[in-house]
Write a protein that holds these residues in place. Sequence first.
Motif, PDB file in Angstrom:
ATOM      1  N   CYS A 105       3.480  26.212 -15.685  1.00 53.57           N
ATOM      2  CA  CYS A 105       2.564  27.248 -15.211  1.00 53.57           C
ATOM      3  C   CYS A 105       1.119  26.778 -15.393  1.00 53.57           C
ATOM      4  N   CYS A 131      -1.535  28.717 -14.636  1.00 51.54           N
ATOM      5  CA  CYS A 131      -2.444  29.868 -14.590  1.00 51.54           C
ATOM      6  C   CYS A 131      -3.521  29.739 -15.672  1.00 51.54           C
ATOM      7  N   CYS A 190      -2.417  30.577 -19.271  1.00 49.88           N
ATOM      8  CA  CYS A 190      -1.630  29.529 -19.932  1.00 49.88           C
ATOM      9  C   CYS A 190      -2.527  28.353 -20.317  1.00 49.88           C
ATOM     10  N   ARG A 203       2.507  37.522 -25.558  1.00 50.93           N
ATOM     11  CA  ARG A 203       2.456  36.109 -25.920  1.00 50.93           C
ATOM     12  C   ARG A 203       2.597  35.985 -27.432  1.00 50.93           C
TER      13      ARG A 203
HETATM   14 ZN   LIG Z   1       0.835  31.008 -16.894  1.00 53.58          ZN
END
Ligand SMILES: [Zn+2]
Length: 137
Positions: A27, A29, A32, A73
């Motif tokens: 990922c 993003c 992240c 998270r």
């Molecule tokens: Zn992510």
Amino acid sequence: MNQIKGGCLCGSVRYESSQAPALSAVCHCSHCQKQSGSAFSTNVVVPAAGFEVAARTLATFYDTGENGLSVKRHFCNQCGSPVYTELESNPGVVVVKAGTLDDPSWVQPHVHMWRGSAQPWVSVTEGTVCFERNPEA
Ligand SMILES: [Zn+2]
Ligand SMILES: [Zn+2]
């Protein structure tokens, strides 16, 4: 079966899964990137049913995904390692950070998410499935 067993850097958070992983994915993003302190996170998706955590120092950052749903998270509050994530949009699975596996040698990501925000120097193997953002659910 690929073994899903691992933990954080200091060892205070340990987990294992009795189920086979469903998917490995990268990922890119921005969240992240921030949480990993790197260009992307490498994730292994496992069924939530067989996932067990033994943790003395687990902490949670309550994030929000693009869809407005919660993203929990989980990280170790002693050593700071991001360990796994739970998605309100997909409660049947747990997303484990592949770098925390005791043996990550078998991980081969087949999917890249948020390719649109990948760092420009990151190259993706030809033939890999890419999504510009999140895959459509
Ligand atoms: Zn992510
Ligand atoms: Zn730790």
